[in-house]
Design a protein around this motif. Structure first.
Motif, mmCIF file in Angstrom:
data_model
loop_
_atom_site.group_PDB
_atom_site.id
_atom_site.type_symbol
_atom_site.label_atom_id
_atom_site.label_comp_id
_atom_site.label_asym_id
_atom_site.label_seq_id
_atom_site.Cartn_x
_atom_site.Cartn_y
_atom_site.Cartn_z
ATOM 1 N N TYR A 26 -30.153 10.547 -10.576
ATOM 2 C CA TYR A 26 -29.649 9.327 -10.200
ATOM 3 C C TYR A 26 -30.132 9.191 -8.761
ATOM 4 O O TYR A 26 -30.363 10.403 -7.939
ATOM 5 C CB TYR A 26 -28.356 8.724 -10.381
ATOM 6 N N ARG A 27 -30.247 7.933 -8.194
ATOM 7 C CA ARG A 27 -30.607 7.619 -6.717
ATOM 8 C C ARG A 27 -30.096 6.365 -6.394
ATOM 9 O O ARG A 27 -29.534 5.616 -7.244
ATOM 10 C CB ARG A 27 -32.221 7.755 -6.381
ATOM 11 N N PHE A 28 -30.121 5.998 -5.209
ATOM 12 C CA PHE A 28 -29.551 4.727 -4.746
ATOM 13 C C PHE A 28 -30.939 3.762 -4.255
ATOM 14 O O PHE A 28 -31.483 4.455 -3.213
ATOM 15 C CB PHE A 28 -28.492 4.735 -3.827
ATOM 16 N N VAL A 29 -30.912 2.521 -4.518
ATOM 17 C CA VAL A 29 -32.080 1.815 -4.282
ATOM 18 C C VAL A 29 -31.263 0.548 -3.683
ATOM 19 O O VAL A 29 -30.712 0.113 -4.642
ATOM 20 C CB VAL A 29 -33.210 1.416 -5.248
ATOM 21 N N GLN A 30 -31.309 0.298 -2.302
ATOM 22 C CA GLN A 30 -30.685 -1.001 -1.749
ATOM 23 C C GLN A 30 -29.212 -0.886 -2.015
ATOM 24 O O GLN A 30 -28.637 -1.787 -2.351
ATOM 25 C CB GLN A 30 -31.292 -2.135 -1.846
ATOM 26 N N GLY A 31 -28.503 0.483 -2.128
ATOM 27 C CA GLY A 31 -27.097 0.549 -2.221
ATOM 28 C C GLY A 31 -26.518 0.452 -3.943
ATOM 29 O O GLY A 31 -25.768 0.792 -4.119
ATOM 30 N N GLN A 32 -27.706 0.269 -4.635
ATOM 31 C CA GLN A 32 -27.536 0.343 -6.052
ATOM 32 C C GLN A 32 -28.028 1.764 -6.986
ATOM 33 O O GLN A 32 -29.202 2.023 -6.541
ATOM 34 C CB GLN A 32 -28.092 -0.841 -6.841
ATOM 35 N N PRO A 33 -26.988 1.936 -7.823
ATOM 36 C CA PRO A 33 -27.592 3.339 -8.517
ATOM 37 C C PRO A 33 -28.772 3.051 -9.392
ATOM 38 O O PRO A 33 -28.857 1.975 -10.042
ATOM 39 C CB PRO A 33 -26.217 3.735 -9.261
ATOM 40 N N LYS A 34 -29.703 3.912 -9.588
ATOM 41 C CA LYS A 34 -30.727 3.912 -10.459
ATOM 42 C C LYS A 34 -30.918 5.174 -11.197
ATOM 43 O O LYS A 34 -30.580 6.205 -10.650
ATOM 44 C CB LYS A 34 -32.100 3.707 -9.935
ATOM 45 N N ILE A 35 -30.967 5.220 -12.584
ATOM 46 C CA ILE A 35 -30.937 6.246 -13.531
ATOM 47 C C ILE A 35 -32.280 6.617 -13.819
ATOM 48 O O ILE A 35 -33.189 5.754 -14.260
ATOM 49 C CB ILE A 35 -29.930 6.187 -14.491
ATOM 50 N N LEU A 36 -32.877 7.840 -13.832
ATOM 51 C CA LEU A 36 -34.030 8.552 -14.208
ATOM 52 C C LEU A 36 -34.261 8.607 -15.842
ATOM 53 O O LEU A 36 -33.366 9.312 -16.380
ATOM 54 C CB LEU A 36 -34.620 9.530 -13.612
ATOM 55 N N LEU A 37 -34.942 7.957 -16.549
ATOM 56 C CA LEU A 37 -35.162 8.228 -18.015
ATOM 57 C C LEU A 37 -36.382 8.695 -18.196
ATOM 58 O O LEU A 37 -37.476 8.408 -17.610
ATOM 59 C CB LEU A 37 -34.885 6.900 -18.793
ATOM 60 N N ILE A 38 -36.594 9.490 -18.975
ATOM 61 C CA ILE A 38 -37.904 10.275 -19.664
ATOM 62 C C ILE A 38 -37.991 9.940 -20.928
ATOM 63 O O ILE A 38 -37.090 9.752 -21.782
ATOM 64 C CB ILE A 38 -38.028 11.595 -19.155
ATOM 65 N N THR A 39 -39.254 9.950 -21.441
ATOM 66 C CA THR A 39 -39.495 9.717 -22.853
ATOM 67 C C THR A 39 -39.400 11.357 -23.609
ATOM 68 O O THR A 39 -39.933 12.433 -22.924
ATOM 69 C CB THR A 39 -40.756 9.110 -23.404
ATOM 70 N N THR A 40 -39.245 11.498 -24.892
ATOM 71 C CA THR A 40 -39.414 12.597 -25.774
ATOM 72 C C THR A 40 -40.766 12.797 -25.750
ATOM 73 O O THR A 40 -41.620 11.866 -25.922
ATOM 74 C CB THR A 40 -38.380 12.585 -27.009
ATOM 75 N N ARG A 41 -41.286 14.238 -26.066
ATOM 76 C CA ARG A 41 -42.706 14.329 -26.176
ATOM 77 C C ARG A 41 -43.027 14.109 -27.537
ATOM 78 O O ARG A 41 -44.202 13.423 -27.660
ATOM 79 C CB ARG A 41 -42.862 16.133 -26.198
ATOM 80 N N LYS A 42 -42.477 13.823 -28.624
ATOM 81 C CA LYS A 42 -42.913 13.496 -29.945
ATOM 82 C C LYS A 42 -42.797 12.075 -30.085
ATOM 83 O O LYS A 42 -43.403 11.380 -30.528
ATOM 84 C CB LYS A 42 -42.118 14.547 -30.948
ATOM 85 N N SER A 43 -41.520 11.584 -30.039
ATOM 86 C CA SER A 43 -41.331 10.222 -30.513
ATOM 87 C C SER A 43 -41.421 9.268 -29.592
ATOM 88 O O SER A 43 -41.400 8.145 -29.811
ATOM 89 C CB SER A 43 -39.859 10.121 -31.436
ATOM 90 N N GLY A 44 -41.127 9.563 -28.288
ATOM 91 C CA GLY A 44 -41.392 8.796 -27.276
ATOM 92 C C GLY A 44 -40.085 7.880 -26.974
ATOM 93 O O GLY A 44 -39.835 6.924 -26.231
ATOM 94 N N ARG A 45 -38.834 8.279 -27.691
ATOM 95 C CA ARG A 45 -37.472 7.928 -27.411
ATOM 96 C C ARG A 45 -37.279 7.937 -25.898
ATOM 97 O O ARG A 45 -37.706 9.196 -25.449
ATOM 98 C CB ARG A 45 -36.390 8.365 -28.271
ATOM 99 N N TRP A 46 -36.350 7.347 -25.258
ATOM 100 C CA TRP A 46 -36.028 7.502 -23.891
ATOM 101 C C TRP A 46 -34.742 8.231 -23.964
ATOM 102 O O TRP A 46 -33.653 8.032 -24.615
ATOM 103 C CB TRP A 46 -35.332 6.081 -23.202
ATOM 104 N N ILE A 47 -34.560 9.267 -23.030
ATOM 105 C CA ILE A 47 -33.571 10.295 -22.926
ATOM 106 C C ILE A 47 -33.485 10.781 -21.566
ATOM 107 O O ILE A 47 -34.162 9.980 -20.803
ATOM 108 C CB ILE A 47 -33.789 11.693 -23.782
ATOM 109 N N ILE A 48 -32.461 11.708 -21.122
ATOM 110 C CA ILE A 48 -32.738 12.328 -19.907
ATOM 111 C C ILE A 48 -33.136 13.735 -20.114
ATOM 112 O O ILE A 48 -32.830 14.369 -21.106
ATOM 113 C CB ILE A 48 -31.114 12.060 -19.030
ATOM 114 N N PRO A 49 -33.277 14.474 -18.906
ATOM 115 C CA PRO A 49 -33.951 15.612 -19.017
ATOM 116 C C PRO A 49 -32.687 16.573 -19.445
ATOM 117 O O PRO A 49 -31.372 16.543 -19.184
ATOM 118 C CB PRO A 49 -33.950 16.302 -17.485
ATOM 119 N N LYS A 50 -33.037 17.589 -20.598
ATOM 120 C CA LYS A 50 -31.967 18.594 -21.211
ATOM 121 C C LYS A 50 -32.594 19.715 -21.796
ATOM 122 O O LYS A 50 -33.976 19.380 -22.112
ATOM 123 C CB LYS A 50 -31.137 17.792 -22.100
#
Length: 152
Positions: A26-50
């Motif tokens: 996460y990071r803050f943009v203009q005081g608001q939290p933003k979360i980083l999502l990434i896609t899985t390599r196979k299906s393209g679903r949105w996840i977090i790094p794990k």
């Protein structure tokens, strides 16, 4: 491997439980939290790094390493998990398992354009609410909504 099993509701099967670590970047943009999502390599679903725990690293250290490899970000990772979620992973050769994923908040301090999996994934920064709507796991979505102020 955690010495435990979990029954799946649909099949009644008992599956082993395997630990993983994830980085809620996460990071803050203009005081608001933003979360980083990434896609899985196979299906393209949105996840977090794990990923699977890495020998020689703590669980939070594993989360930091996964954030770098899968999303190209570096930052300060809290040693205490924000929470945990579970999902069933299908493995053709080794058999299905239930993954118990400890989620560690990681305050992003830098982002690289080149990183180990840069050509294999997409990434996007979104609000916690939008992140919660994009992922398939209700438990992970709940963690996004509870992000709030996290101290390091």
């Amino acid at each position: 491997m955690i010495d435990a099993t979990l029954s799946t509701r649909a099949s009644g099967m008992t599956l082993p439980i395997m630990p993983q670590s994830a980085a809620l970047c996460y990071r803050f943009v203009q005081g608001q939290p933003k979360i980083l999502l990434i896609t899985t390599r196979k299906s393209g679903r949105w996840i977090i790094p794990k990923g699977w725990l890495i020998k020689g690293l703590s669980p939070s250290g594993t989360a930091q390493q996964e954030a770098w490899e899968e999303a190209g970000v570096r930052g300060t990772c809290n040693e205490v998990p924000l929470g945990q979620y579970f999902y069933q992973k299908r493995r053709a050769k080794k058999g299905d398992v239930v993954c118990a994923v400890d989620v560690f908040p990681l305050l992003v301090q830098s982002s690289a354009s080149r990183f180990p999996e840069c050509g294999q994934r997409q990434k996007c920064w979104v609000s916690p609410e939008k992140a919660a709507l994009r992922v398939n796991s209700p438990d992970l979505a709940l963690l996004f909504r509870k992000l709030g102020p996290v101290t390091h």
